[in-house]
Design an enzyme around this catalytic site. Sequence first.
Site, PDB file in Angstrom:
ATOM      1  N   ALA A 181       0.657  -1.526   0.043  1.00  0.00           N
ATOM      2  CA  ALA A 181      -0.026  -0.156   0.387  1.00  0.00           C
ATOM      3  C   ALA A 181       1.041   1.680   0.205  1.00  0.00           C
ATOM      4  O   ALA A 181       0.287   2.222  -0.485  1.00  0.00           O
ATOM      5  CB  ALA A 181      -1.260  -0.087   1.110  1.00  0.00           C
ATOM      6  N   ASP A 182       1.986   1.297   0.739  1.00  0.00           N
ATOM      7  CA  ASP A 182       2.837   2.578   0.745  1.00  0.00           C
ATOM      8  C   ASP A 182       3.802   2.263  -0.506  1.00  0.00           C
ATOM      9  O   ASP A 182       3.697   3.706  -0.838  1.00  0.00           O
ATOM     10  CB  ASP A 182       3.647   2.631   2.225  1.00  0.00           C
ATOM     11  N   ILE A 183       4.432   1.459  -1.219  1.00  0.00           N
ATOM     12  CA  ILE A 183       5.247   1.525  -2.566  1.00  0.00           C
ATOM     13  C   ILE A 183       4.004   1.871  -3.316  1.00  0.00           C
ATOM     14  O   ILE A 183       4.441   2.935  -4.048  1.00  0.00           O
ATOM     15  CB  ILE A 183       5.513   0.152  -2.466  1.00  0.00           C
ATOM     16  N   GLY A 186       3.194   5.430  -3.268  1.00  0.00           N
ATOM     17  CA  GLY A 186       4.430   5.921  -3.946  1.00  0.00           C
ATOM     18  C   GLY A 186       4.995   6.197  -5.710  1.00  0.00           C
ATOM     19  O   GLY A 186       5.177   7.447  -5.443  1.00  0.00           O
TER      20      GLY A 186
END
Length: 406
Positions: A181-183, A186
Amino acid sequence: MPPLDGILVLDLTRVLSGPYCTMLLGDMGARVIKIEQPGKGDDTRAWGPPFLYASGHTPPAGGPEGAGESAYFLSINRNKESVTLDFKSAEGRAILDRLLARCDVVVENFRPGTLARLGLDYETLAPRFPRLVYCSVSGFGQTGPRAKEPGYDAVMQGEGGLMSITGAADGPPYRLGVAIADIVSGMFAAYGVALALFARERTGEGQQVDVAMLDAVAALLTYQAGNFFASGKVPTRLGNRHPSIAPYETFAASDGDFVLAVGNDEQWRTFCAAAEIHEDPRFATNRQRVTAYDELRPVIADRLRTRPRQHWIERLTAAGVPCGSVRNLQELFDDPQLAAREMIARVEHATIGALRTLGVNVKLSGTPGSVRTAPPTLGQHTDAVLGGDLRLSAEEIDALRRQRII
């Protein structure tokens, strides 16, 4: 010359989603100035172990706070300059304003409303800096009833539906092995910044890029969402099985698992010939194979477990059937294909020395990106940026340091 050469990015992010975005921009030539809290820095500087130390240095027993460089931080902060700055103070804010006047892009991943209280939100800055591209990454976006809620990767994998479709059919839901989810947030943020910069070339004006982690995870659902919209049926966990293609999953050979990815009927016939499996008319088409999955899988599994996985991989690959080992990271990084693609880069770190990091995966033929510099130590470039870019004197910089503004 890389495509973002000459673009200055002011990086107000920390942890993963924002730093991953700014790393991608830095890889493609942008100059990234990462603003960090004096004495502490990005949260991930303390995440570990493992921590890396200077060659020949023995880590202290127990690893005191601040000892070594976090492998986590190092993985997502190459091609950046680190400036420590308390921009909540009047003096620090004046320095930040001078940097804002010089930059093309701001990237931040604070909870919505946090920077508005400091007069650093897009609505406040845009009139002063009309060419500014301002990228905000947050859990739920800048609008909507949940905008003020914080965003964390594990929560977003759950809230975004990914965990509900990840794991064994008869087991609990699982998060992925990386903070996807973070990647992906980004990645979408870097994509949005690049689009906004391109649009600025046409209009002369900047704009805000609003990326929500929930939106980013929802965007990954693609065919799972399409299946739900078409059928009204909530997808369930299927293990490694694909909901719309068969056979397309992992199978056990006699000595370990490998992946078989038969994507069409021609490949199915080729697979049957190579594996010496009878072409049962019940499984002639993909629709039949998916529908009759419970009858299909044992036929394949019983055959494949009779030989080692390398036997099957060599035989099926030679026949043109997509397949591959389930490899660990040692096996992956030993693959000469990655070396040929320059996917393992080596840089010289200020304290560690030689450092391995991942390479740039987007290969541009005419204006390629590169890993130019190692991730910075905390505040490594403070004096250079304040003195070289903002023309502060050594005495002024020393005074700011004594006041703990930098």
